[in-house]
Design a protein around this motif. Structure first.
Motif, PDB file in Angstrom:
ATOM      1  N   ILE A  36     -47.385 -20.037  -1.414  1.00 18.43           N
ATOM      2  CA  ILE A  36     -47.948 -18.951  -2.233  1.00 18.43           C
ATOM      3  C   ILE A  36     -47.389 -17.610  -1.765  1.00 18.43           C
ATOM      4  O   ILE A  36     -46.931 -16.795  -2.576  1.00 18.43           O
ATOM      5  CB  ILE A  36     -49.488 -18.954  -2.152  1.00 18.43           C
ATOM      6  N   ALA A  37     -47.407 -17.388  -0.454  1.00 18.63           N
ATOM      7  CA  ALA A  37     -46.949 -16.115   0.106  1.00 18.63           C
ATOM      8  C   ALA A  37     -45.455 -15.887  -0.118  1.00 18.63           C
ATOM      9  O   ALA A  37     -45.024 -14.756  -0.348  1.00 18.63           O
ATOM     10  CB  ALA A  37     -47.263 -16.057   1.602  1.00 18.63           C
ATOM     11  N   GLU A  38     -44.659 -16.956  -0.078  1.00 21.26           N
ATOM     12  CA  GLU A  38     -43.209 -16.839  -0.173  1.00 21.26           C
ATOM     13  C   GLU A  38     -42.669 -16.978  -1.602  1.00 21.26           C
ATOM     14  O   GLU A  38     -41.467 -16.807  -1.823  1.00 21.26           O
ATOM     15  CB  GLU A  38     -42.541 -17.902   0.713  1.00 21.26           C
ATOM     16  N   TRP A  39     -43.520 -17.287  -2.568  1.00 19.29           N
ATOM     17  CA  TRP A  39     -43.078 -17.561  -3.931  1.00 19.29           C
ATOM     18  C   TRP A  39     -42.147 -16.476  -4.470  1.00 19.29           C
ATOM     19  O   TRP A  39     -41.131 -16.767  -5.097  1.00 19.29           O
ATOM     20  CB  TRP A  39     -44.282 -17.729  -4.862  1.00 19.29           C
ATOM     21  N   GLY A  40     -42.454 -15.238  -4.227  1.00 20.36           N
ATOM     22  CA  GLY A  40     -41.670 -14.125  -4.761  1.00 20.36           C
ATOM     23  C   GLY A  40     -40.261 -14.016  -4.204  1.00 20.36           C
ATOM     24  O   GLY A  40     -39.411 -13.391  -4.831  1.00 20.36           O
ATOM     25  N   VAL A  41     -40.004 -14.625  -3.046  1.00 17.65           N
ATOM     26  CA  VAL A  41     -38.663 -14.562  -2.464  1.00 17.65           C
ATOM     27  C   VAL A  41     -37.907 -15.883  -2.588  1.00 17.65           C
ATOM     28  O   VAL A  41     -36.727 -15.940  -2.257  1.00 17.65           O
ATOM     29  CB  VAL A  41     -38.701 -14.109  -0.978  1.00 17.65           C
ATOM     30  N   TYR A  42     -38.569 -16.923  -3.066  1.00 14.44           N
ATOM     31  CA  TYR A  42     -37.893 -18.212  -3.266  1.00 14.44           C
ATOM     32  C   TYR A  42     -36.876 -18.109  -4.397  1.00 14.44           C
ATOM     33  O   TYR A  42     -37.106 -17.417  -5.391  1.00 14.44           O
ATOM     34  CB  TYR A  42     -38.884 -19.306  -3.641  1.00 14.44           C
ATOM     35  N   SER A  43     -35.791 -18.846  -4.252  1.00 13.17           N
ATOM     36  CA  SER A  43     -34.832 -18.983  -5.353  1.00 13.17           C
ATOM     37  C   SER A  43     -35.455 -19.906  -6.406  1.00 13.17           C
ATOM     38  O   SER A  43     -36.461 -20.580  -6.138  1.00 13.17           O
ATOM     39  CB  SER A  43     -33.529 -19.612  -4.842  1.00 13.17           C
ATOM     40  N   ASN A  44     -34.865 -19.944  -7.584  1.00 16.30           N
ATOM     41  CA  ASN A  44     -35.374 -20.840  -8.623  1.00 16.30           C
ATOM     42  C   ASN A  44     -35.343 -22.294  -8.158  1.00 16.30           C
ATOM     43  O   ASN A  44     -36.264 -23.059  -8.447  1.00 16.30           O
ATOM     44  CB  ASN A  44     -34.584 -20.674  -9.926  1.00 16.30           C
ATOM     45  N   ASP A  45     -34.302 -22.677  -7.429  1.00 19.03           N
ATOM     46  CA  ASP A  45     -34.231 -24.051  -6.919  1.00 19.03           C
ATOM     47  C   ASP A  45     -35.365 -24.334  -5.941  1.00 19.03           C
ATOM     48  O   ASP A  45     -35.976 -25.406  -5.983  1.00 19.03           O
ATOM     49  CB  ASP A  45     -32.883 -24.311  -6.245  1.00 19.03           C
ATOM     50  N   GLU A  46     -35.659 -23.379  -5.065  1.00 19.48           N
ATOM     51  CA  GLU A  46     -36.761 -23.556  -4.121  1.00 19.48           C
ATOM     52  C   GLU A  46     -38.097 -23.652  -4.855  1.00 19.48           C
ATOM     53  O   GLU A  46     -38.956 -24.463  -4.494  1.00 19.48           O
ATOM     54  CB  GLU A  46     -36.788 -22.402  -3.124  1.00 19.48           C
ATOM     55  N   LYS A  47     -38.258 -22.854  -5.893  1.00 16.93           N
ATOM     56  CA  LYS A  47     -39.492 -22.909  -6.685  1.00 16.93           C
ATOM     57  C   LYS A  47     -39.639 -24.267  -7.360  1.00 16.93           C
ATOM     58  O   LYS A  47     -40.732 -24.839  -7.391  1.00 16.93           O
ATOM     59  CB  LYS A  47     -39.506 -21.798  -7.737  1.00 16.93           C
ATOM     60  N   ARG A  48     -38.538 -24.806  -7.867  1.00 20.26           N
ATOM     61  CA  ARG A  48     -38.591 -26.136  -8.482  1.00 20.26           C
ATOM     62  C   ARG A  48     -38.960 -27.204  -7.456  1.00 20.26           C
ATOM     63  O   ARG A  48     -39.702 -28.138  -7.757  1.00 20.26           O
ATOM     64  CB  ARG A  48     -37.264 -26.467  -9.157  1.00 20.26           C
ATOM     65  N   GLN A  49     -38.461 -27.061  -6.233  1.00 14.78           N
ATOM     66  CA  GLN A  49     -38.817 -28.002  -5.171  1.00 14.78           C
ATOM     67  C   GLN A  49     -40.310 -27.937  -4.870  1.00 14.78           C
ATOM     68  O   GLN A  49     -40.953 -28.967  -4.672  1.00 14.78           O
ATOM     69  CB  GLN A  49     -38.002 -27.712  -3.913  1.00 14.78           C
ATOM     70  N   VAL A  50     -40.860 -26.732  -4.831  1.00 12.79           N
ATOM     71  CA  VAL A  50     -42.296 -26.570  -4.608  1.00 12.79           C
ATOM     72  C   VAL A  50     -43.067 -27.244  -5.739  1.00 12.79           C
ATOM     73  O   VAL A  50     -44.044 -27.963  -5.499  1.00 12.79           O
ATOM     74  CB  VAL A  50     -42.688 -25.079  -4.494  1.00 12.79           C
ATOM     75  N   LEU A  51     -42.641 -27.032  -6.977  1.00 10.14           N
ATOM     76  CA  LEU A  51     -43.347 -27.637  -8.112  1.00 10.14           C
ATOM     77  C   LEU A  51     -43.282 -29.158  -8.063  1.00 10.14           C
ATOM     78  O   LEU A  51     -44.247 -29.832  -8.461  1.00 10.14           O
ATOM     79  CB  LEU A  51     -42.789 -27.102  -9.432  1.00 10.14           C
ATOM     80  N   MET A  52     -42.191 -29.714  -7.541  1.00 11.45           N
ATOM     81  CA  MET A  52     -42.107 -31.164  -7.382  1.00 11.45           C
ATOM     82  C   MET A  52     -43.106 -31.636  -6.320  1.00 11.45           C
ATOM     83  O   MET A  52     -43.740 -32.683  -6.469  1.00 11.45           O
ATOM     84  CB  MET A  52     -40.680 -31.583  -7.028  1.00 11.45           C
ATOM     85  N   LYS A  53     -43.273 -30.854  -5.256  1.00 10.75           N
ATOM     86  CA  LYS A  53     -44.278 -31.177  -4.244  1.00 10.75           C
ATOM     87  C   LYS A  53     -45.679 -31.123  -4.843  1.00 10.75           C
ATOM     88  O   LYS A  53     -46.538 -31.948  -4.524  1.00 10.75           O
ATOM     89  CB  LYS A  53     -44.195 -30.202  -3.065  1.00 10.75           C
ATOM     90  N   VAL A  54     -45.918 -30.130  -5.698  1.00 11.08           N
ATOM     91  CA  VAL A  54     -47.225 -29.984  -6.341  1.00 11.08           C
ATOM     92  C   VAL A  54     -47.564 -31.245  -7.139  1.00 11.08           C
ATOM     93  O   VAL A  54     -48.697 -31.742  -7.077  1.00 11.08           O
ATOM     94  CB  VAL A  54     -47.260 -28.725  -7.241  1.00 11.08           C
TER      95      VAL A  54
END
Length: 64
Positions: A36-54
C-alpha cells in the motif's frame, strides 16, 4: 509483454477501507502494508505482480 500493456496504467485497488489484519494485509484490498505504502512508486509491472498476489490471497494464501 507488449509495450502497450506495459504503458497502460494499472488502477489502484484501494476501496477506502484501510485496516490491516494480523498478517499485515488490508482487509479490503488484500495488499500488505508495504505494498500500500509503495504503490505510488511501483512500476506497472510491479503493480501487476501485486495484483496477482492479491488474487492468491483472496483464494486463501496469506503468504502470497
Amino acid at each position: 509483454m507488449s509495450t502497450e500493456l506495459q504503458m497502460q496504467r494499472v488502477p489502484n485497488p484501494c476501496v477506502g477501507v484501510c485496516a490491516l489484519d494480523e498478517h499485515d494485509l488490508c482487509i479490503a484490498c488484500r495488499r500488505s502494508g508495504i505494498e500500500i505504502a509503495e504503490w505510488g512508486v511501483y512500476s506497472n509491472d510491479e503493480k501487476r505482480q501485486v495484483l496477482m498476489k492479491v488474487v492468491r490471497r483472496e483464494a486463501g494464501d496469506v503468504k502470497a
